[in-house]
Write a protein that holds these residues in place. Sequence first.
Motif, PDB file in Angstrom:
ATOM      1  N   ALA A   1      61.014  -1.124 -13.550  1.00 19.61           N
ATOM      2  CA  ALA A   1      61.412  -1.792 -12.314  1.00 19.61           C
ATOM      3  C   ALA A   1      62.916  -1.659 -12.099  1.00 19.61           C
ATOM      4  O   ALA A   1      63.373  -1.427 -10.973  1.00 19.61           O
ATOM      5  CB  ALA A   1      60.999  -3.262 -12.346  1.00 19.61           C
ATOM      6  N   LEU A   2      63.708  -1.788 -13.168  1.00 15.04           N
ATOM      7  CA  LEU A   2      65.155  -1.631 -13.057  1.00 15.04           C
ATOM      8  C   LEU A   2      65.525  -0.195 -12.690  1.00 15.04           C
ATOM      9  O   LEU A   2      66.382   0.032 -11.834  1.00 15.04           O
ATOM     10  CB  LEU A   2      65.837  -2.031 -14.367  1.00 15.04           C
ATOM     11  N   VAL A   3      64.864   0.766 -13.298  1.00 17.33           N
ATOM     12  CA  VAL A   3      65.132   2.176 -12.980  1.00 17.33           C
ATOM     13  C   VAL A   3      64.757   2.456 -11.529  1.00 17.33           C
ATOM     14  O   VAL A   3      65.478   3.170 -10.823  1.00 17.33           O
ATOM     15  CB  VAL A   3      64.401   3.119 -13.956  1.00 17.33           C
ATOM     16  N   ASP A   4      63.652   1.895 -11.056  1.00 21.07           N
ATOM     17  CA  ASP A   4      63.263   2.057  -9.650  1.00 21.07           C
ATOM     18  C   ASP A   4      64.339   1.495  -8.723  1.00 21.07           C
ATOM     19  O   ASP A   4      64.686   2.114  -7.713  1.00 21.07           O
ATOM     20  CB  ASP A   4      61.931   1.354  -9.361  1.00 21.07           C
ATOM     21  N   LYS A   5      64.861   0.330  -9.062  1.00 19.16           N
ATOM     22  CA  LYS A   5      65.911  -0.296  -8.247  1.00 19.16           C
ATOM     23  C   LYS A   5      67.173   0.566  -8.254  1.00 19.16           C
ATOM     24  O   LYS A   5      67.807   0.771  -7.212  1.00 19.16           O
ATOM     25  CB  LYS A   5      66.206  -1.691  -8.788  1.00 19.16           C
ATOM     26  N   LEU A   6      67.547   1.066  -9.407  1.00 19.03           N
ATOM     27  CA  LEU A   6      68.723   1.927  -9.498  1.00 19.03           C
ATOM     28  C   LEU A   6      68.506   3.246  -8.760  1.00 19.03           C
ATOM     29  O   LEU A   6      69.435   3.779  -8.146  1.00 19.03           O
ATOM     30  CB  LEU A   6      69.077   2.191 -10.962  1.00 19.03           C
ATOM     31  N   ALA A   7      67.284   3.769  -8.805  1.00 20.53           N
ATOM     32  CA  ALA A   7      66.981   5.004  -8.078  1.00 20.53           C
ATOM     33  C   ALA A   7      67.156   4.796  -6.586  1.00 20.53           C
ATOM     34  O   ALA A   7      67.657   5.686  -5.878  1.00 20.53           O
ATOM     35  CB  ALA A   7      65.562   5.472  -8.393  1.00 20.53           C
ATOM     36  N   ALA A   8      66.770   3.631  -6.093  1.00 15.31           N
ATOM     37  CA  ALA A   8      66.960   3.339  -4.673  1.00 15.31           C
ATOM     38  C   ALA A   8      68.447   3.223  -4.343  1.00 15.31           C
ATOM     39  O   ALA A   8      68.904   3.733  -3.313  1.00 15.31           O
ATOM     40  CB  ALA A   8      66.225   2.050  -4.304  1.00 15.31           C
ATOM     41  N   GLU A   9      69.218   2.577  -5.224  1.00 10.28           N
ATOM     42  CA  GLU A   9      70.661   2.412  -5.008  1.00 10.28           C
ATOM     43  C   GLU A   9      71.396   3.747  -4.995  1.00 10.28           C
ATOM     44  O   GLU A   9      72.308   3.964  -4.219  1.00 10.28           O
ATOM     45  CB  GLU A   9      71.245   1.509  -6.100  1.00 10.28           C
TER      46      GLU A   9
END
Length: 127
Positions: free
Chosen positions: A89-97
Motif C-alpha cells: 500500500a505504501l509503495v502504491d502511494k509512492l508510485a502515485a506521488e
Amino acid sequence: MSKKTLVSAITAALVVGAASTTFAAANPFSDVPADSWAYDAVTTLAADGVIDGYPDGTYKGQNTMTRYEMAQIVARAMAKTDLEKADKALVDKLAAEFAEELDNLGVRVADLEKKSDNVKFGGELRY
C-alpha cells in the motif's frame, strides 16, 4: 511531507516488511558505520537491491535526495513481489506521488496496477 520524512518512511516500511533477514550482511557502504541508526535499514535495502549507493562505495545519506533518485527507489520497490500488504500500500502511494518521474524513467505505473490485487477496472464501450 518533506523529502527526508518521505525517504525515512519508505526506508522504515520496506525494512519492517522485508522478507529477507540479511542484517548480518557485510557493510556495502563505507560511510554508513555499523553503529549508525540507519545501518540495518540501509544494509537490508542494499541487499534486497532497492538501493545501490554511489560508484565510490558510499551511500551519502546526508545528501538531499532528488525526486528522480526517489523514483528509482520506488521503481525497484515496485518490482519486488514479496512485499507485505501494508508495504504494498505504501509503495502504491509512492508510485502515485512519483508517477511523472517514474514515467520519465520508463517505469509505467500501470504495470504496478496490473499486479495489484485491489485495483478495479471499469469503463464503458460504445459501438
